[in-house]
Design an enzyme around this catalytic site. Sequence first.
Site, PDB file in Angstrom:
ATOM      1  N   SER A  14     -16.494   1.206  11.496  1.00  0.00           N
ATOM      2  CA  SER A  14     -17.505   1.113  10.562  1.00  0.00           C
ATOM      3  C   SER A  14     -16.908   1.345   9.075  1.00  0.00           C
ATOM      4  O   SER A  14     -17.408   0.704   8.212  1.00  0.00           O
ATOM      5  CB  SER A  14     -18.700   1.686  10.612  1.00  0.00           C
TER       6      SER A  14
ATOM      7  N   ARG B 209     -32.792  18.579  20.135  1.00  0.00           N
ATOM      8  CA  ARG B 209     -34.388  18.820  20.237  1.00  0.00           C
ATOM      9  C   ARG B 209     -34.856  19.888  20.867  1.00  0.00           C
ATOM     10  O   ARG B 209     -36.059  20.259  20.284  1.00  0.00           O
ATOM     11  CB  ARG B 209     -34.985  17.480  20.774  1.00  0.00           C
TER      12      ARG B 209
ATOM     13  N   CYS C 286     -38.417   8.486  19.773  1.00  0.00           N
ATOM     14  CA  CYS C 286     -39.359   7.484  19.118  1.00  0.00           C
ATOM     15  C   CYS C 286     -40.936   7.383  19.698  1.00  0.00           C
ATOM     16  O   CYS C 286     -41.846   7.117  19.093  1.00  0.00           O
ATOM     17  CB  CYS C 286     -38.820   6.094  19.084  1.00  0.00           C
TER      18      CYS C 286
ATOM     19  N   GLN D 118     -41.720  -0.488  25.742  1.00  0.00           N
ATOM     20  CA  GLN D 118     -40.649   0.075  24.658  1.00  0.00           C
ATOM     21  C   GLN D 118     -39.827  -1.385  24.481  1.00  0.00           C
ATOM     22  O   GLN D 118     -39.342  -2.255  25.238  1.00  0.00           O
ATOM     23  CB  GLN D 118     -39.953   1.196  25.078  1.00  0.00           C
TER      24      GLN D 118
ATOM     25  N   SER E  72     -35.236  -2.565  20.662  1.00  0.00           N
ATOM     26  CA  SER E  72     -34.516  -1.696  19.394  1.00  0.00           C
ATOM     27  C   SER E  72     -34.552  -0.455  19.690  1.00  0.00           C
ATOM     28  O   SER E  72     -33.498   0.361  19.101  1.00  0.00           O
ATOM     29  CB  SER E  72     -35.708  -1.852  18.239  1.00  0.00           C
ATOM     30  N   GLY E  73     -34.936   0.142  20.730  1.00  0.00           N
ATOM     31  CA  GLY E  73     -34.748   1.495  21.221  1.00  0.00           C
ATOM     32  C   GLY E  73     -33.184   1.590  21.714  1.00  0.00           C
ATOM     33  O   GLY E  73     -32.980   2.905  21.603  1.00  0.00           O
TER      34      GLY E  73
ATOM     35  N   LYS F 118     -38.377  13.492  28.079  1.00  0.00           N
ATOM     36  CA  LYS F 118     -38.307  14.006  26.521  1.00  0.00           C
ATOM     37  C   LYS F 118     -39.691  13.896  26.342  1.00  0.00           C
ATOM     38  O   LYS F 118     -40.174  14.780  25.398  1.00  0.00           O
ATOM     39  CB  LYS F 118     -37.617  12.781  25.770  1.00  0.00           C
TER      40      LYS F 118
ATOM     41  N   ARG G 288     -39.268  -0.823  29.564  1.00  0.00           N
ATOM     42  CA  ARG G 288     -38.457  -1.716  28.555  1.00  0.00           C
ATOM     43  C   ARG G 288     -39.005  -3.257  28.519  1.00  0.00           C
ATOM     44  O   ARG G 288     -39.233  -3.798  29.905  1.00  0.00           O
ATOM     45  CB  ARG G 288     -37.051  -1.926  28.814  1.00  0.00           C
TER      46      ARG G 288
ATOM     47  N   HIS H 274     -42.647  -0.348  19.516  1.00  0.00           N
ATOM     48  CA  HIS H 274     -43.100   0.149  20.871  1.00  0.00           C
ATOM     49  C   HIS H 274     -44.516   0.458  21.045  1.00  0.00           C
ATOM     50  O   HIS H 274     -45.468   0.452  19.739  1.00  0.00           O
ATOM     51  CB  HIS H 274     -42.801   1.796  21.014  1.00  0.00           C
TER      52      HIS H 274
END
Length: 335
Positions: free
Chosen positions: A38, A98, A128, A155, A158-159, A212, A234, A241
């Site tokens: 990048s 986390r 998320c 979901q 994009s996740g 999670k 998904r 979501h």
Amino acid sequence: MNVAIVGASGAVGQEFLRVLDQQNFPVDELTLFGSSRSAGRKYTWRGKEYTVKELRHNDDFKGIDIAFVSAGAGTSREFADTITKHGTLMIDNSSAFRMDEDVPLVVPEVNGEDAFNAPRRIIANPNCTTIQMVVALKPINDINPIKRVHVATYQAASGAGAAAMDELVKQYGQLERGEEPTVEKFAYQLAYNVIPHVDVFQDNGYTKEEMKMYNETRKIMHAPEIAVSATCVRVPVMRAHSEAIWIETERPITVEEARRAFEHGEGIIVVDEPADKKYPMPLHVAGKDEVFVGRIRQDLCDPCGLAFWVVGDQIKKGAALNAVQIAQYMLKHKK
């Protein structure tokens, strides 16, 4: 305020740029970091062009107040000391820290004060799916403590990142042309399909994503007694979501009580007029800041039970916006 974005070229990194502008976040100097692939890319923000720098182990973060980091757990772990060694506050979007006891896991509407207890100068942005769920749970828990949560998630692509979103669009085109669909980002073709598998499976039969939700909810809400059971799926949606949630509270709760609590909850918009076919959907929630709640109803099997439907933009509230709101909360309540 000198701000850095790490992972600037990714879906969440690009959303950080949009959110910082939309929120009118005070930025004196902006620095963009990315991988070697990048590095060199140019982006225009607030009328000025910025070039992405390669993330390296050096002193590039000296003088930077806040770094919004969304480059994956491995990168976060590797570069955490480099990012924070000169006092930069790292707000990390990955799963790396986390559950660390000395790293707060923060959703400002729920536990904003935890952000001020960050001895390592790291604050973790939750998963998320957890973020939008705890925003909805908070106003109910405030009036009637929650004992148990069952949740099924729906979901969006994009996740799994920008490449996954591109793959979903590509699959529809390939199938329309009668071609074999490209399958790289998911276990199976996502177009015209749902996949009951998000992240890797654990020994207990649940996926990492499901665990999670179990672990993060209890930490954020300071409620180790809350039982959480999730099934994460998904679906072929681009970036918002959805969650079907069933809760059990300590005492019976009415739909009217719950609706009033949701309507007064911070960061929540209630869309619940089923007679007029009004309820939250990804189609309408994509790009929005708030968490949307609808289909509020009594659990037919339990007088202490409540069922409702929650939708939130995964890239926005589920990632970039929540991280920026953490910084905003700290600036507003500066100690």
